[in-house]
Scaffold this motif. Structure first.
Motif, PDB file in Angstrom:
ATOM      1  N   ALA A   1     -35.202 -21.543 -82.900  1.00  6.30           N
ATOM      2  CA  ALA A   1     -36.230 -21.890 -83.877  1.00  6.30           C
ATOM      3  C   ALA A   1     -35.622 -22.412 -85.173  1.00  6.30           C
ATOM      4  O   ALA A   1     -36.114 -23.386 -85.763  1.00  6.30           O
ATOM      5  N   ALA A   2     -34.536 -21.779 -85.626  1.00 10.92           N
ATOM      6  CA  ALA A   2     -33.901 -22.200 -86.873  1.00 10.92           C
ATOM      7  C   ALA A   2     -33.275 -23.580 -86.737  1.00 10.92           C
ATOM      8  O   ALA A   2     -33.391 -24.423 -87.639  1.00 10.92           O
ATOM      9  N   ARG A   3     -32.631 -23.832 -85.599  1.00 14.63           N
ATOM     10  CA  ARG A   3     -32.026 -25.151 -85.410  1.00 14.63           C
ATOM     11  C   ARG A   3     -33.103 -26.224 -85.252  1.00 14.63           C
ATOM     12  O   ARG A   3     -32.994 -27.304 -85.826  1.00 14.63           O
ATOM     13  N   ARG A   4     -34.144 -25.939 -84.489  1.00 10.79           N
ATOM     14  CA  ARG A   4     -35.220 -26.921 -84.316  1.00 10.79           C
ATOM     15  C   ARG A   4     -35.915 -27.210 -85.642  1.00 10.79           C
ATOM     16  O   ARG A   4     -36.290 -28.354 -85.921  1.00 10.79           O
ATOM     17  N   GLY A   5     -36.091 -26.201 -86.459  1.00  8.75           N
ATOM     18  CA  GLY A   5     -36.772 -26.381 -87.731  1.00  8.75           C
ATOM     19  C   GLY A   5     -35.871 -26.789 -88.868  1.00  8.75           C
ATOM     20  O   GLY A   5     -36.344 -26.994 -89.989  1.00  8.75           O
ATOM     21  N   ALA A   6     -34.546 -26.913 -88.599  1.00  9.51           N
ATOM     22  CA  ALA A   6     -33.557 -27.218 -89.642  1.00  9.51           C
ATOM     23  C   ALA A   6     -33.711 -26.267 -90.819  1.00  9.51           C
ATOM     24  O   ALA A   6     -33.743 -26.672 -91.988  1.00  9.51           O
ATOM     25  N   THR A   7     -33.792 -24.986 -90.469  1.00 10.36           N
ATOM     26  CA  THR A   7     -33.995 -23.935 -91.466  1.00 10.36           C
ATOM     27  C   THR A   7     -32.799 -22.993 -91.461  1.00 10.36           C
ATOM     28  O   THR A   7     -32.379 -22.514 -90.403  1.00 10.36           O
TER      29      THR A   7
ATOM     30  N   ALA B   1     -22.422 -36.190 -95.996  1.00 14.16           N
ATOM     31  CA  ALA B   1     -23.213 -35.083 -95.467  1.00 14.16           C
ATOM     32  C   ALA B   1     -24.659 -35.269 -95.894  1.00 14.16           C
ATOM     33  O   ALA B   1     -24.939 -35.520 -97.066  1.00 14.16           O
ATOM     34  N   VAL B   2     -25.568 -35.183 -94.930  1.00  4.48           N
ATOM     35  CA  VAL B   2     -26.989 -35.386 -95.187  1.00  4.48           C
ATOM     36  C   VAL B   2     -27.774 -34.163 -94.693  1.00  4.48           C
ATOM     37  O   VAL B   2     -27.297 -33.417 -93.843  1.00  4.48           O
ATOM     38  N   ALA B   3     -28.962 -33.985 -95.236  1.00  7.26           N
ATOM     39  CA  ALA B   3     -29.796 -32.872 -94.810  1.00  7.26           C
ATOM     40  C   ALA B   3     -30.285 -33.098 -93.382  1.00  7.26           C
ATOM     41  O   ALA B   3     -30.846 -34.155 -93.065  1.00  7.26           O
ATOM     42  N   ALA B   4     -30.040 -32.126 -92.536  1.00  3.49           N
ATOM     43  CA  ALA B   4     -30.538 -32.202 -91.159  1.00  3.49           C
ATOM     44  C   ALA B   4     -32.066 -32.149 -91.179  1.00  3.49           C
ATOM     45  O   ALA B   4     -32.676 -31.515 -92.048  1.00  3.49           O
TER      46      ALA B   4
END
Length: 279
Positions: free
Chosen positions: A28-34, A272-275
């Motif tokens: 969930a954290a990876r999918r939500g980039a959280t 580096a960019v925000a995922a």
């Protein structure tokens, strides 16, 4: 979420419902980039449990595994964990071919991001599903080519480095993606002759070579071949194995610039960019 148990490892020391919940939180954290400020459950005490979490999360991830990253277990923990290296999955949608232009290194806001200069092996042939252990010499027969690459390390877990290799293993092997650069002339011998340097915002943060890899590239590949089979995903022809950091793990924050140079090859660089969230 069904829990996946690796073959030939000791039984996990966490119960299946706990493993499933941790894996679901990572997905969930990876999918939500959280970002996650803490490990989402009990920290695994051993690699068998960490691999069970990784395998369970990988099975739930909506993308194909096309390779593996290999990383070192800190020497002080090798005896305790019974391993020198661990591996993590590389997904198809995260592999980028460097074309000389500016690159992007995705970092999850509130998570962890890093860049690493590495060598990656392109696999020559399908590995047997039932062979779980390899010598470096046996592994060398699977080398079709070697490329200069950048591993974009990291993920949602902010304190992953402080928590150690079981945390890194559990959270998708602490891999975000792989940037594939030039093929190395001379394969292993050619790669062994090269030096890599990483610069962050114009400052050199590490210089190194394959001498930093205990046993060299074939030894790292041997671990990936065996462990991928134990995880039920034996390596296939054309897949990639990134064999370990040559100059260290270099943290990078959103907005920072990185440049990775290998002797005699065109440098690779970018920001580096925000995922962003994954559909």
């Amino acid at each position: 979420m069904s829990v996946t148990h690796p073959v030939g490892l000791s039984a996990p020391t966490l119960a299946d419902p706990v493993i499933a919940e941790i894996a679901a939180r990572f997905v969930a954290a990876r999918r939500g980039a959280t970002g996650l400020a803490d490990f989402p459950g009990p920290l695994p005490a051993d690699l068998a449990t960490a691999y069970a979490i990784q395998a369970t999360a990988t099975a739930a991830w909506p993308d194909e595994v096309v390779g593996w990253k290999v990383a070192r277990v800190p020497p002080a923990l090798e005896e305790t964990l019974g391993a020198m290296r661990y591996i993590g999955p590389i997904f198809a949608g995260t592999v980028v071919t460097a074309d000389g232009g500016p690159l992007s290194f995705p970092v999850i806001p509130g998570g962890f991001g890093a860049v690493e200069a590495e060598f990656a092996v392109r696999i020559a042939a399908d590995a047997p599903a039932d062979k779980l252990d390899y010598s470096p010499a046996e592994a060398a027969a699977f080398i079709a080519a070697i490329h200069a690459v950048i591993e974009v390390a990291g993920g949602p877990l902010a304190p992953v480095n402080e928590l150690g290799p079981t945390a890194s293993t559990a959270v998708f092997g602490n891999n975000t993606g792989l940037i594939v650069g030039e093929e190395i002339v001379g394969a292993v011998e050619g790669a062994d002759a090269l030096r890599a340097e990483v610069l962050i915002d114009g400052q050199s943060v590490g210089v190194g070579s394959s001498a930093k890899l205990p046993g060299g590239i074939p030894a790292a590949l041997a671990v990936a071949l065996g462990m991928a089979a134990r995880l039920g995903r034996p390596l296939k022809a054309g897949q990639l194995v990134s064999t370990g950091a040559l100059t260290g793990v270099h943290s990078i924050a959103i907005g920072q610039q990185a440049r990775i140079a290998f002797t005699g090859l065109a440098p690779m660089g970018g920001s580096a960019v925000a995922a962003t969230p994954t559909a």
